[in-house]
Design a protein around this motif. Structure first.
Motif, PDB file in Angstrom:
ATOM      1  N   ASP A  39       0.723  -1.390   0.209  1.00 17.59           N
ATOM      2  CA  ASP A  39      -0.263   0.044   0.028  1.00 17.59           C
ATOM      3  C   ASP A  39       0.901   1.642  -0.606  1.00 17.59           C
ATOM      4  O   ASP A  39       0.286   2.311  -0.700  1.00 17.59           O
ATOM      5  CB  ASP A  39      -1.149   0.223   1.040  1.00 17.59           C
ATOM      6  CG  ASP A  39      -2.217  -0.882   1.513  1.00 17.59           C
ATOM      7  OD1 ASP A  39      -2.130  -1.788  -0.026  1.00 17.59           O
ATOM      8  OD2 ASP A  39      -2.557  -1.501   2.153  1.00 17.59           O
ATOM      9  N   ASP A  40       1.654   0.913   0.524  1.00 19.72           N
ATOM     10  CA  ASP A  40       2.749   2.312   0.194  1.00 19.72           C
ATOM     11  C   ASP A  40       3.667   2.646  -0.367  1.00 19.72           C
ATOM     12  O   ASP A  40       4.925   3.517  -0.403  1.00 19.72           O
ATOM     13  CB  ASP A  40       3.794   2.532   1.892  1.00 19.72           C
ATOM     14  CG  ASP A  40       4.521   0.749   1.449  1.00 19.72           C
ATOM     15  OD1 ASP A  40       4.741   0.753   0.412  1.00 19.72           O
ATOM     16  OD2 ASP A  40       5.652   0.723   2.720  1.00 19.72           O
TER      17      ASP A  40
ATOM     18  N   GLU B 197      -7.858  -6.816  -3.255  1.00 18.77           N
ATOM     19  CA  GLU B 197      -6.288  -6.065  -3.130  1.00 18.77           C
ATOM     20  C   GLU B 197      -5.022  -6.522  -1.948  1.00 18.77           C
ATOM     21  O   GLU B 197      -3.979  -7.461  -1.834  1.00 18.77           O
ATOM     22  CB  GLU B 197      -5.557  -5.185  -3.687  1.00 18.77           C
ATOM     23  CG  GLU B 197      -4.249  -4.742  -3.799  1.00 18.77           C
ATOM     24  CD  GLU B 197      -4.395  -3.516  -4.509  1.00 18.77           C
ATOM     25  OE1 GLU B 197      -3.003  -2.787  -4.824  1.00 18.77           O
ATOM     26  OE2 GLU B 197      -4.968  -2.467  -4.288  1.00 18.77           O
ATOM     27  N   ARG B 198      -6.386  -6.415  -0.190  1.00  8.81           N
ATOM     28  CA  ARG B 198      -5.106  -7.023   0.830  1.00  8.81           C
ATOM     29  C   ARG B 198      -4.546  -8.276   0.452  1.00  8.81           C
ATOM     30  O   ARG B 198      -4.421  -9.128   1.361  1.00  8.81           O
ATOM     31  CB  ARG B 198      -5.370  -6.282   1.475  1.00  8.81           C
ATOM     32  CG  ARG B 198      -5.329  -4.411   1.869  1.00  8.81           C
ATOM     33  CD  ARG B 198      -5.916  -3.829   2.703  1.00  8.81           C
ATOM     34  NE  ARG B 198      -5.712  -2.505   3.004  1.00  8.81           N
ATOM     35  CZ  ARG B 198      -5.452  -1.417   3.968  1.00  8.81           C
ATOM     36  NH1 ARG B 198      -6.426  -1.684   5.026  1.00  8.81           N
ATOM     37  NH2 ARG B 198      -5.161   0.005   2.894  1.00  8.81           N
TER      38      ARG B 198
END
Length: 891
Positions: free
Chosen positions: A703-704, A830-831
């Motif tokens: 995510d980052d 997605e996670r």
């Protein structure tokens, strides 16, 4: 941008060129100029289409010729509508290039009159003596949904039967009334009609006014005007509905009113008292109704009131009085309104006001020290006195205006209007009235003020006005700032709604074309924007290719996006090329003052926009195109709105990338590109051993913006990889799960996008990435719509020595793995997918486990409970998909 649309007169025919043109003109230009000279009046405007019909040539050819004649001064031109233009013979006579003008003053007046009528807020038909339409204005189009260019030249009676009657609610009466004016064209007619809603028109009431034309070119004809009286009709209906209710409310209002109200008949006898009057007089209505007032109340108790009632009855004019009512020991203010049948009297308790008047003397010391200007005027508006703050505000000493109206400071009509307003308000019982105005200082500066005005009575029969005047410049400016802020917030709410609509709209689109059209449709249909377009981009070649435009037609062709210079020369570029070059949204907040936008300013006038935004479509470092958004507001894309619009490019880029990846995975055919990299880490003075094993299995984005790569490598290769962690800037860490003679699994943490992820962002996937005989070989599958050249560029940017080994079409029909992965991708978030893939490739599912849940959670940058929650949900979803629903197959 106001546009007057010129209508043409009936006189269209083919003309032959004359021989009166100068020899310098070519035959084609002379032929074109003859079209005007052959008419009854060469100065009546013609459209480009009329000229092309007369010359029997294409509209483009006629336009080019007319343009040249205009440049040389033989004809004049004027733009009408959004894209139209009219032409007429130039009224010049001289040493210039145009022929002698034969215009007359009447033709000039006629043209001016038609321009005025065309812009009038009414629909107008002009008919000749055969009752054919020779002119109609824009109001006709708006009211009846007609096209004026097709209306001109038609018989009004046939036009009435064929088109107009379908638009009115009572066609029989309408037709009978209008046709009667043609049968006896000697009188003026006036009636009302209702237009029904339909294509190109709204429902409305119109007032028809027509009269015969008695002189001039169209003598014997008729002119018809249609005025929109919809609001008047609605008001009449509302008034009728409220009349009965108002009468009922008046009866109730007198019962509830705080003032004491009573009425006397013409003999001075009580006819009515409301409850407040009964309370004031301490008498029941039944006791006094029918008795004379001077009997009920001795003169000493209501002396001024009785006198005022007699005076009002005698003069039949309203009278106001004040009196001290002894029974209650208080002052009352009375208003007497006479009528033919008696008088009505309203009494109000003004005891407190009287007390305030007495207290006014105590405020004289405040008068000279207060910061606001305090002015005292007599009943007629002449200045009596003012404090020192008056000079601070205006620059004039008060003594200059004592005894006069200060007309140098405030206009006389404005002052008289304010006093009249105050009289009316005080007549209605107001004690203080607020008035906004503007004063002119001695330095000729205009200052907005707020004046709070009251009155007091220095003697019994006269009063004076006291105005406390405050400079409200700062408040006005603050109000304007609040208003601008409110407008920006309204626009921001609108653009946020558009962004949400775009996000929802593109989810279900199956092709890139559908995605792009949905985006432009959402932007163009919002209240905030006029139109939008999307262009594809090829930064390497410096070209923009138009793809979709909504809300406008032909605009993208006019701005010529294909100009390669626009992307490669920043100093001479517009917002579109700057957005592509910088990767950031670019805006023009005022197309008419922005110097860089000067080359396109004529288009802003033509298409009616004021602000422009160019939004790059990007995802994971790949630029897919550009969105152009246009608004008719100045400063439409200031900071908040620009910030809100920015994510649209990333949302669309993500949707396009996902669509292309899906096509690559699910297509029966793909483009296979194979690369060989002889020495992938030669730039860091590191060489992979030829007898080692090195393979990359999966790249997972976090995510980052960081990435995890999983693969297998032999011990001698892992030694090299570990040494590279300190050398390669974007290699953050390397973790191995086993160290023995067999190839070990490893996890590589990256701070920048690796080649595999970049390929995926372009709609492809890496089929294999492994070391073979000391060389690193990379095989990529792409959808047939993917730009292969861009993929090659990305690989060679990372590995400059990469060699293109093969490029071929391959069949992937029955590719069970890709179809299964896509099936799972559709049901997992997605996670969830990231958690499942990271766990698998880090050895979480091996026995014994090679990585704990805490270690995998740390790799993902989440807590252990969060990791386990995502993992359990993913496992449950996949097992339900496999066991509870239809099995996933390769068919």
């Amino acid at each position: 941008m106001s546009v007057f649309r010129q209508r043409r007169f009936i006189n269209c025919r083919r003309f032959e060129p004359t021989m009166s043109l100068e020899d310098s003109l070519s035959d084609s230009l002379a032929e074109t100029l003859a079209v005007f000279d052959g008419r009854e009046s060469p100065h009546v405007p013609l459209t480009t289409s009329e000229v092309s019909e007369a010359l029997a040539c294409t509209r483009r050819t006629a336009y080019d010729r007319l343009n040249r004649l205009a440049d040389e001064g033989y004809v004049e031109t004027k733009k009408v509508g959004a894209r139209g233009r009219v032409w007429w013979r130039a009224p010049q006579s001289s040493a210039g290039s145009a022929a002698e003008s034969d215009s007359t003053p009447s033709e000039g007046y006629e043209s001016l009159l038609l321009d005025v009528l065309d812009g009038a807020d009414a629909g107008v038909f002009v008919l000749n003596d055969d009752f054919e339409v020779v002119w109609a204005n824009e109001g006709v189009e708006r009211y009846f949904g007609l096209d004026c260019e097709t209306v001109v030249g038609r018989d009004k009676r046939r036009l009435l039967d064929e088109e107009i009657l379908d638009a009115v609610a009572d066609p029989e009466t309408f037709a009978e009334t209008v046709l009667s004016t043609y049968e006896d064209n000697t009188y003026a007619e006036e009636f009302e009609c209702r237009v029904t809603p339909g294509e190109g028109r709204a429902e409305r009431w119109l007032e028809h006014r027509s009269r015969p034309i008695e002189s001039g070119r169209f003598a014997g004809g008729r002119v018809e005007h249609y005025y929109d009286v919809t609001e008047s009709k609605r008001l009449v209906r509302r008034l009728k509905r409220s009349h009965a209710a108002l009468e009922r409310e008046l009866d109730e209002a007198f019962e509830r009113i705080d003032d004491a109200v009573f009425s006397l008949d013409e003999e001075g006898r009580f006819a009515y008292l409301n409850p407040r009057a009964e309370q004031l007089f301490d008498r029941d209505a039944s006791e006094v109704v029918g008795r004379p007032i001077d009997v009920v109340f001795p003169q000493k108790e209501l002396s001024e009131g009785c006198e005022a009632i007699r005076r009002a009855a005698k003069t039949q004019s309203a009278v106001t009085f004040e009196d001290y009512f002894e029974p209650l020991e208080q002052w009352v203010e009375g208003r007497v309104h006479p009528s033919e049948t008696g008088t009505s009297v309203y009494l109000r308790d003004v005891h407190d006001r009287k007390r305030r008047e007495r207290e006014l003397e105590r405020y004289e010391t405040i008068f000279d020290t207060i910061d606001d200007a305090v002015c005292v005027f007599d009943e007629d508006g002449r200045l009596v006195e003012a404090n020192d703050a008056f000079e601070t505000l205006t620059g004039y000493p008060p003594d200059e205006f004592v005894g006069e109206m200060p007309t140098e400071v405030i206009a006389e009509d404005m002052l008289e209007s304010a006093l009249e307003y105050c009289r009316e308000e005080f007549e209605e019982g107001r004690d203080v009235v607020s008035v906004d105005a503007e004063v002119v200082t001695k330095a000729d500066e205009r200052v907005p003020i707020e004046a709070r005005i009251t009155r007091y009575f220095p003697c019994e029969n006269s009063h004076r006005w006291i105005a406390v005047v405050r400079d409200v410049t700062a408040q006005k400016e603050q109000l304007r700032r609040y208003e601008r802020q409110r407008e920006r917030l309204t626009a921001l709410n609108s653009v946020n709604a558009v962004v949400r609509e775009i996000s929802d709209a593109i989810i279900s689109r199956s092709t890139r074309e559908e995605i792009e059209h949905a985006v432009c449709e959402s932007l163009a249909s919002s209240e905030s924007y006029l139109f939008a377009w999307i262009a594809g981009v090829d930064p390497r070649r410096g070209k923009l290719t138009p793809r979709v435009e909504v809300g406008v037609e032909g605009y993208v062709d006019e701005i010529d996006l294909s100009d390669a210079r626009s992307l490669n020369t920043l100093e001479e570029s517009g917002p579109a090329s700057r957005a592509v070059r910088t990767g950031e949204i670019q805006v023009v907040n005022d197309a008419f003052t922005d110097e860089d936008f000067e080359p396109w300013r004529h288009l802003a006038r033509e298409y009616g926009y004021r602000s422009v935004a160019a939004v790059p479509i990007e995802y994971e470092g790949t630029t897919y195109g550009l969105i152009g958004v246009y608004a008719d507001r100045e400063n439409a894309f200031e900071e908040e709105e620009r910030h809100a619009l920015g994510p649209v490019g990333e949302i669309v880029g993500h949707a396009i990338a996902a669509n292309e990846r899906k096509q690559a995975l699910m297509s029966d055919e793909a483009v296979e590109v194979e690369f060989r990299v002889p020495d992938p880490f030669g730039g860091y003075d590191a060489t992979l051993p030829s007898d080692g094993v090195f393979r990359i299995d999966r790249t997972i984005p976090l995510d980052d913006g960081t990435y995890l790569e999983y693969g297998v490598a032999s011990a001698n290769v892992l030694d090299v990889l570990e040494s590279l962690v300190a050398e390669v800037p974007h290699w953050e860490s390397l973790t191995t799960f086993e160290r023995d003679s067999a190839p070990d699994r490893f996890e590589l943490y990256l701070s920048e996008q690796p080649t595999q992820s970049a390929v995926a962002s372009l709609g492809g996937y890496v089929e294999s990435a492994e070391m073979v005989e000391g060389h690193f070989e990379l095989t990529v599958h792409l959808s047939v719509s993917t730009d292969v050249r861009r993929v090659i560029d990305i690989v060679q940017e990372t590995y400059p020595d990469a060699e293109l080994v093969a490029r071929r079409m391959v069949s992937v029909d029955g590719a069970f793995r890709e179809r299964l992965q896509q099936e799972f991708a559709d049901v997992l978030t997605e996670r969830q997918r990231n958690a499942l893939e990271t766990a698998y490739y880090s050895g979480f599912f091996e026995w014994p486990r090679e990585s704990s849940g805490e270690a995998v959670a740390e790799s993902l940058g989440v807590s252990a409970p969060t990791f386990h929650q995502h993992l359990r949900k993913a496992e449950k979803t996949l097992f339900r998909r496999l066991l509870a629903e239809r099995p996933v197959t390769s068919q």
